[in-house]
Design a protein around this motif. Structure first.
Motif, PDB file in Angstrom:
ATOM      1  N   VAL B 119       0.905  -1.289   0.064  1.00  0.00           N
ATOM      2  CA  VAL B 119       0.041   0.042   0.087  1.00  0.00           C
ATOM      3  C   VAL B 119       0.787   1.165   0.067  1.00  0.00           C
ATOM      4  CG1 VAL B 119      -1.903   1.235   1.350  1.00  0.00           C
ATOM      5  CG2 VAL B 119      -1.665  -1.332   1.349  1.00  0.00           C
ATOM      6  N   GLU B 120       0.592   2.187  -0.928  1.00  0.00           N
ATOM      7  CA  GLU B 120       1.492   3.483  -1.076  1.00  0.00           C
ATOM      8  C   GLU B 120       1.673   3.994   0.068  1.00  0.00           C
ATOM      9  OE1 GLU B 120       0.978   5.994  -4.375  1.00  0.00           O
ATOM     10  OE2 GLU B 120      -1.411   6.047  -4.000  1.00  0.00           O
ATOM     11  N   THR B 121       0.517   4.170   0.931  1.00  0.00           N
ATOM     12  CA  THR B 121       0.487   5.109   2.214  1.00  0.00           C
ATOM     13  C   THR B 121       1.360   4.427   3.206  1.00  0.00           C
ATOM     14  OG1 THR B 121      -1.629   4.141   2.428  1.00  0.00           O
ATOM     15  CG2 THR B 121      -1.283   6.173   1.580  1.00  0.00           C
ATOM     16  N   ASN B 122       1.747   3.121   3.032  1.00  0.00           N
ATOM     17  CA  ASN B 122       2.402   2.352   4.078  1.00  0.00           C
ATOM     18  C   ASN B 122       3.983   2.696   4.012  1.00  0.00           C
ATOM     19  OD1 ASN B 122       3.319   0.763   6.196  1.00  0.00           O
ATOM     20  ND2 ASN B 122       2.649  -1.057   5.142  1.00  0.00           N
ATOM     21  N   THR B 123       4.308   3.961   4.030  1.00  0.00           N
ATOM     22  CA  THR B 123       5.765   4.519   3.727  1.00  0.00           C
ATOM     23  C   THR B 123       6.830   3.922   4.575  1.00  0.00           C
ATOM     24  OG1 THR B 123       5.394   6.500   5.224  1.00  0.00           O
ATOM     25  CG2 THR B 123       4.798   6.623   2.821  1.00  0.00           C
ATOM     26  N   ALA B 124       6.550   3.553   5.755  1.00  0.00           N
ATOM     27  CA  ALA B 124       7.477   2.720   6.344  1.00  0.00           C
ATOM     28  C   ALA B 124       8.036   1.457   5.895  1.00  0.00           C
ATOM     29  CB  ALA B 124       7.033   2.267   7.777  1.00  0.00           C
ATOM     30  N   ALA B 125       6.906   0.910   5.554  1.00  0.00           N
ATOM     31  CA  ALA B 125       7.300  -0.535   4.665  1.00  0.00           C
ATOM     32  C   ALA B 125       7.825  -0.171   3.189  1.00  0.00           C
ATOM     33  CB  ALA B 125       5.796  -1.307   4.484  1.00  0.00           C
ATOM     34  N   VAL B 126       7.394   0.810   2.472  1.00  0.00           N
ATOM     35  CA  VAL B 126       8.078   1.019   1.328  1.00  0.00           C
ATOM     36  C   VAL B 126       9.396   1.363   1.231  1.00  0.00           C
ATOM     37  CG1 VAL B 126       7.767   2.669  -0.667  1.00  0.00           C
ATOM     38  CG2 VAL B 126       5.902   1.688   0.393  1.00  0.00           C
ATOM     39  N   SER B 127       9.660   2.010   2.302  1.00  0.00           N
ATOM     40  CA  SER B 127      11.169   2.776   2.759  1.00  0.00           C
ATOM     41  C   SER B 127      12.078   1.323   2.947  1.00  0.00           C
ATOM     42  CB  SER B 127      11.303   3.517   3.692  1.00  0.00           C
ATOM     43  OG  SER B 127      10.473   4.786   3.207  1.00  0.00           O
TER      44      SER B 127
END
Lengths: 161, 161
Positions: B119-127
């Motif tokens: 999910v693009e708003t799950n920025t902690a995971a994306v990073s």
């Protein structure tokens, strides 16, 4: 050609070309020696998903299945898979199934359709989906092992409904 | 912190935070009211897939599952999913699980790893995944319905192993 919901009795006419297409290993990310039983469980999707057949009289020309690609907060995106019997190619069966599935998905309230694994060397399918409004969103490199062409890419294709 | 294969007995300690994370509806494409039974069947993957837990003594801090993303000619690409107990955030549990899963997948002979729905708003995971070498291959627009932010994108992330 008529397209209708598949019944349990249709499976015996789907299985021969399903097995042939999957055994060829060129277009489907299924085990090439998948059993009849497992193939049936995979393909004959229970509601609210749909499995349809394109028929000409008592002959099954092709089949498609469609339903949600994910669950919960992503369950508004559909996915679909298609198979056309090798003997029925060139008759527009794939296109008719594609249009039917898009209409079904719209009627079911889906907001978009996503294909997860379109083999890049399956150019007939890629062109067909593009002509039906799908875009190649990305190509996952070397994600599919083609029996003749080696490691080739898998397209993610997507269109809003 | 130790990371080991999960046992059936671990499920009782996974389920409380699994249910909390899924019910929040912000990061997982699972039904928000998923049953304990269905969650267990989804998460506790049979071999050759792996489900692991990160533990500190008898406390389960987080969990991951990993296995093939597709079958047959695409079975050389792995996928994985991760959950960190809300009370254990900020301790590097997600990173440790990510590194462990990458090593497991390499050892199992996979050639790449693909995340299908970040999910693009799950920025902690994306990073975190970017810092572990994953690239955002595409973002499927409006593919996830976030309870507060509305329709947001789902990233497909990928890295070779």
């Amino acid at each position: 050609m008529e397209i209708r919901e598949a019944t349990d009795e249709d499976w015996a006419k789907i299985w021969p070309f399903f097995a042939e297409i999957v055994a060829a290993g060129e277009t489907y990310a299924y085990d090439r020696d998948i059993s009849n039983e497992r193939a049936k469980a995979t393909w004959m999707a229970p509601p609210p998903a749909h499995t349809v057949v394109a028929v000409d009289g008592s002959t099954v020309l092709g089949t498609a299945k469609t339903g949600a690609n994910h669950m919960g907060p992503a369950s508004h995106i559909a996915t679909a898979s298609f198979m056309v019997a090798p003997g029925a190619r060139g008759r527009g069966v794939g296109r008719a199934l594609g249009e039917h599935v898009l209409a079904l998905s719209r009627a079911d309230g889906f907001r978009a359709m996503q294909f997860n694994a379109v083999v890049e060397t399956n150019t007939a399918a890629v062109s067909l989906w593009q002509s039906l409004g799908f875009e190649i969103m990305t190509t996952l490199p070397e994600a599919f092992h083609h029996p003749a062409k080696g490691y080739v890419g898998l397209h993610i294709m997507y269109r809003k409904l």
